[in-house]
Motif scaffolding. Structure first.
Motif, PDB file in Angstrom:
ATOM      1  N   TYR A  32       0.799  -1.220   0.000  1.00 24.08           N
ATOM      2  CA  TYR A  32       0.000   0.000   0.000  1.00 24.08           C
ATOM      3  C   TYR A  32       0.832   1.270   0.000  1.00 24.08           C
ATOM      4  CZ  TYR A  32      -4.424  -2.386   0.735  1.00 24.08           C
ATOM      5  OH  TYR A  32      -5.541  -3.149   0.571  1.00 24.08           O
ATOM      6  N   ALA A  98      -5.191   8.479   3.851  1.00 25.46           N
ATOM      7  CA  ALA A  98      -5.754   7.639   2.797  1.00 25.46           C
ATOM      8  C   ALA A  98      -4.811   6.493   2.469  1.00 25.46           C
ATOM      9  CB  ALA A  98      -6.013   8.475   1.546  1.00 25.46           C
ATOM     10  N   GLU A 100      -4.023   3.256  -0.538  1.00 24.38           N
ATOM     11  CA  GLU A 100      -4.289   2.689  -1.854  1.00 24.38           C
ATOM     12  C   GLU A 100      -3.274   1.600  -2.129  1.00 24.38           C
ATOM     13  OE1 GLU A 100      -3.965   2.411  -6.310  1.00 24.38           O
ATOM     14  OE2 GLU A 100      -2.593   3.712  -5.243  1.00 24.38           O
ATOM     15  N   SER A 110      -5.799  11.801  -5.704  1.00 26.93           N
ATOM     16  CA  SER A 110      -6.827  11.462  -4.716  1.00 26.93           C
ATOM     17  C   SER A 110      -7.900  10.546  -5.284  1.00 26.93           C
ATOM     18  CB  SER A 110      -7.475  12.736  -4.167  1.00 26.93           C
ATOM     19  OG  SER A 110      -8.101  13.471  -5.196  1.00 26.93           O
ATOM     20  N   ASP A 111      -8.170  10.650  -6.573  1.00 28.42           N
ATOM     21  CA  ASP A 111      -9.229   9.829  -7.159  1.00 28.42           C
ATOM     22  C   ASP A 111      -8.871   8.352  -7.209  1.00 28.42           C
ATOM     23  OD1 ASP A 111      -8.627  10.128 -10.723  1.00 28.42           O
ATOM     24  OD2 ASP A 111      -7.265  10.466  -9.059  1.00 28.42           O
ATOM     25  N   MET A 112      -7.614   8.026  -6.971  1.00 30.67           N
ATOM     26  CA  MET A 112      -7.191   6.633  -7.023  1.00 30.67           C
ATOM     27  C   MET A 112      -7.099   5.991  -5.640  1.00 30.67           C
ATOM     28  SD  MET A 112      -4.388   6.706 -10.090  1.00 30.67           S
ATOM     29  CE  MET A 112      -4.251   4.925 -10.101  1.00 30.67           C
ATOM     30  N   TYR A 113      -7.381   6.766  -4.593  1.00 31.40           N
ATOM     31  CA  TYR A 113      -7.330   6.226  -3.240  1.00 31.40           C
ATOM     32  C   TYR A 113      -8.735   5.806  -2.812  1.00 31.40           C
ATOM     33  CZ  TYR A 113      -2.505   7.599  -2.426  1.00 31.40           C
ATOM     34  OH  TYR A 113      -1.133   7.696  -2.475  1.00 31.40           O
ATOM     35  N   PRO A 114      -8.956   4.527  -2.568  1.00 31.00           N
ATOM     36  CA  PRO A 114     -10.296   4.078  -2.190  1.00 31.00           C
ATOM     37  C   PRO A 114     -10.605   4.140  -0.697  1.00 31.00           C
ATOM     38  CG  PRO A 114      -8.883   2.191  -2.573  1.00 31.00           C
ATOM     39  CD  PRO A 114      -8.061   3.402  -2.880  1.00 31.00           C
ATOM     40  N   TYR A 115      -9.558   4.248   0.121  1.00 36.84           N
ATOM     41  CA  TYR A 115      -9.772   4.176   1.572  1.00 36.84           C
ATOM     42  C   TYR A 115      -9.385   5.508   2.216  1.00 36.84           C
ATOM     43  CZ  TYR A 115      -9.714  -0.717   0.259  1.00 36.84           C
ATOM     44  OH  TYR A 115      -9.968  -1.910  -0.361  1.00 36.84           O
ATOM     45  N   TRP A 116     -10.309   6.027   3.025  1.00 39.71           N
ATOM     46  CA  TRP A 116     -10.137   7.342   3.632  1.00 39.71           C
ATOM     47  C   TRP A 116     -10.549   7.332   5.094  1.00 39.71           C
ATOM     48  CZ3 TRP A 116      -8.211  11.531   0.889  1.00 39.71           C
ATOM     49  CH2 TRP A 116      -8.075  11.329  -0.493  1.00 39.71           C
TER      50      TRP A 116
END
Length: 126
Positions: A32, A98, A100, A110-116
């Motif tokens: 990650y 975040a 990814e 930021s649009d490629m990170y699924p976990y926040w």
């Protein structure tokens, strides 16, 4: 299930310091990217810093925070940090942790990170 919980935000005067923490429950964490983003009112979310959870390579920073902010991690504590020094009013924002699965390819899209995480507020004001 991946969980990210930020803490450490607050109010500080210009020139001051804060350290943000992100408790990260990330399986197979070595694959990650772990990153910090921020978003000020009325502005787009901005990437601040990213580090490989495996520890390989050098962290990446946004130009606006280079030489002032430091991203680090404590694997034993499953915690990501952001040390922020010489804070400026323009650093005022909600800060997010975040994650990814980037396999070592560090980036701050930021649009490629699924976990926040839920975010922690940082306010820099005199």
């Amino acid at each position: 299930q991946i969980q990210l919980v930020e803490s450490g935000g607050g109010s500080v005067q210009p020139g001051g310091s804060l350290r943000l923490s992100c408790a990260a429950s990330v399986p197979n964490s070595s694959t990650y990217c772990m990153a910090w983003f921020r978003q000020a009112p009325g502005k787009e979310r901005e990437g601040v810093a990213v580090i490989s959870a495996s520890g390989y390579g050098e962290p990446n920073y946004a130009d606006s925070v280079k030489d002032r902010f430091t991203i680090s991690q404590d694997k034993a504590k499953n915690t990501l940090y952001l040390q922020m020094n010489s804070l400026k009013p323009e650093d005022t924002a909600m800060y997010y942790c975040a994650a990814e699965r980037c396999f070592g390819h560090l980036h701050l899209r930021s649009d490629m990170y699924p976990y926040w995480g839920q975010g922690t507020q940082v306010t820099v004001s005199s």
